[in-house]
Write an enzyme that holds these catalytic residues in place. Structure first.
Site, PDB file in Angstrom:
ATOM      1  N   GLY A  14       0.725  -1.098   0.011  1.00 59.45           N
ATOM      2  CA  GLY A  14      -0.036  -0.098  -0.027  1.00 59.45           C
ATOM      3  C   GLY A  14       0.883   1.181  -0.184  1.00 59.45           C
ATOM      4  O   GLY A  14       0.446   2.129   0.570  1.00 59.45           O
ATOM      5  N   SER A  15       2.014   1.178  -0.475  1.00 61.36           N
ATOM      6  CA  SER A  15       2.852   2.458  -0.526  1.00 61.36           C
ATOM      7  C   SER A  15       2.270   3.311  -1.421  1.00 61.36           C
ATOM      8  O   SER A  15       2.284   4.713  -1.238  1.00 61.36           O
ATOM      9  CB  SER A  15       4.298   2.147  -0.911  1.00 61.36           C
ATOM     10  N   ASN A  16       1.365   2.913  -2.540  1.00 62.74           N
ATOM     11  CA  ASN A  16       0.702   4.029  -3.348  1.00 62.74           C
ATOM     12  C   ASN A  16      -0.448   4.569  -2.749  1.00 62.74           C
ATOM     13  O   ASN A  16      -0.439   5.815  -2.819  1.00 62.74           O
ATOM     14  CB  ASN A  16       0.336   3.351  -4.792  1.00 62.74           C
ATOM     15  N   ARG A  67     -16.830 -15.078  -9.981  1.00 60.56           N
ATOM     16  CA  ARG A  67     -16.181 -13.792  -9.902  1.00 60.56           C
ATOM     17  C   ARG A  67     -17.225 -12.540  -9.651  1.00 60.56           C
ATOM     18  O   ARG A  67     -17.101 -11.750  -8.822  1.00 60.56           O
ATOM     19  CB  ARG A  67     -15.101 -13.599 -10.719  1.00 60.56           C
ATOM     20  N   LEU A  95      -9.879  -7.849 -12.919  1.00 59.18           N
ATOM     21  CA  LEU A  95     -11.247  -7.353 -12.791  1.00 59.18           C
ATOM     22  C   LEU A  95     -12.022  -7.686 -14.084  1.00 59.18           C
ATOM     23  O   LEU A  95     -11.348  -7.759 -15.163  1.00 59.18           O
ATOM     24  CB  LEU A  95     -11.352  -5.890 -12.623  1.00 59.18           C
ATOM     25  N   ASN A 109      -4.964   2.369 -13.070  1.00 57.47           N
ATOM     26  CA  ASN A 109      -4.085   1.397 -12.468  1.00 57.47           C
ATOM     27  C   ASN A 109      -2.607   1.892 -12.589  1.00 57.47           C
ATOM     28  O   ASN A 109      -2.404   2.702 -13.569  1.00 57.47           O
ATOM     29  CB  ASN A 109      -4.251   0.079 -13.297  1.00 57.47           C
ATOM     30  N   HIS A 111       1.312   0.751 -13.006  1.00 57.42           N
ATOM     31  CA  HIS A 111       1.965  -0.713 -13.597  1.00 57.42           C
ATOM     32  C   HIS A 111       3.671  -0.217 -13.506  1.00 57.42           C
ATOM     33  O   HIS A 111       4.220   0.605 -13.862  1.00 57.42           O
ATOM     34  CB  HIS A 111       1.695  -0.972 -14.817  1.00 57.42           C
ATOM     35  N   ASP A 147      -3.203  -4.700 -18.535  1.00 56.79           N
ATOM     36  CA  ASP A 147      -2.224  -3.858 -18.643  1.00 56.79           C
ATOM     37  C   ASP A 147      -2.322  -3.193 -20.085  1.00 56.79           C
ATOM     38  O   ASP A 147      -1.093  -2.503 -20.645  1.00 56.79           O
ATOM     39  CB  ASP A 147      -0.554  -4.093 -18.303  1.00 56.79           C
ATOM     40  N   GLU A 176       6.549   6.048  -8.777  1.00 54.16           N
ATOM     41  CA  GLU A 176       4.989   5.750  -8.848  1.00 54.16           C
ATOM     42  C   GLU A 176       4.383   6.920  -7.760  1.00 54.16           C
ATOM     43  O   GLU A 176       3.126   7.114  -8.060  1.00 54.16           O
ATOM     44  CB  GLU A 176       4.903   4.394  -8.504  1.00 54.16           C
TER      45      GLU A 176
END
Ligand code: GRF
Length: 220
Positions: A14-16, A67, A95, A109, A111, A147, A176
């Site tokens: 969770g650093s972002n 799902r 997803l 997102n 990447h 991606d 990031e």
């Protein structure tokens, strides 16, 4: 217009998420994290959210064979909190189309490579093994591929001869943490104009920023 309401999906450190929370706190991002959702109950990201007083929901993908059923629970939570932009921050589950239809062009997102090079997983090591001189990170909207969605911001990071996966990943992470809040801020300002694969930035972007980040910092 109120602040942009974010729902952040996490699986790990969770650093972002932390970078986003810090930018919000420092008044550098006109957004609020309304809810954090994790598929992993031991993710450190959950701890970070709790420390900031953000509601957390854990979803169990093992609870249903379909799902879509699990995704419906996530969608319901996001709607409950009025989420306008879904932010994937190290979310390790793919997803489906079903989820994407609920938030069209409203899922971002990040990447850890310069897409379309090195999609998928373990991409920092793959960039080293391939011998590229530059890698980096990419913020993109999600589409149905892995991606492959329209690119919002990229930052280049040089690969050094003595880089290990760890040292290179650390330098990519630093980038990031600045480009993700930047991309979200551009979205919050209504400045992203998606035309097919290309994302145009409305309004001026100062060339005085970091030239390894494109678009250059909108803050100048
Ligand atoms: C980042 O490298 C991001 O690019 C990738 O997953 C990692 C998440 O790191 N999608 P963190 O959980 O935000 O620290």
């Amino acid at each position: 217009m109120g602040r942009l309401k974010l729902g952040v999906l996490v699986s790990g450190n969770g650093s972002n998420l932390q970078a986003i929370l810090d930018h919000v706190k420092e008044g550098r991002l006109d957004a609020e994290v309304r809810v954090v959702i994790s598929d992993n109950r031991t993710a450190f990201a959950i701890e970070r959210a709790k420390r900031s007083g953000i509601p957390v929901a854990v979803v169990d993908y093992g609870s249903s064979p379909r799902r879509e059923d699990v995704e419906n629970r996530i969608i319901a939570r996001l709607r409950e909190y009025g989420v306008e932009l879904v932010v994937l921050a190290g979310y390790m589950k793919l997803l489906t189309r079903h989820f994407m239809a609920a938030f069209p062009m409203r899922i971002m997102n990040i990447h850890p490579a310069l897409l379309p090079s090195f999609p998928g997983v373990n991409v920092v090591q793959k960039a080293i093994d391939y011998g590229v001189r530059f890698t980096g990170c990419t913020v993109h909207f999600i589409d149905e591929g892995t991606d492959t969605g329209p690119i919002v911001v990229q930052a280049a990071v040089p690969v050094m001869d003595d880089d290990t996966e760890e040292t290179l990943a650390q330098r990519i992470h630093e980038k990031e943490h600045s480009i993700y809040p930047m991309a979200i801020q551009l979205f919050a300002e209504g400045r992203l104009d998606v035309r097919g694969r290309r994302v145009f930035i409305k309004g001026p972007c100062s060339a005085a920023g970091d030239h390894c980040i494109n678009p250059y910092s909108p803050r100048g």
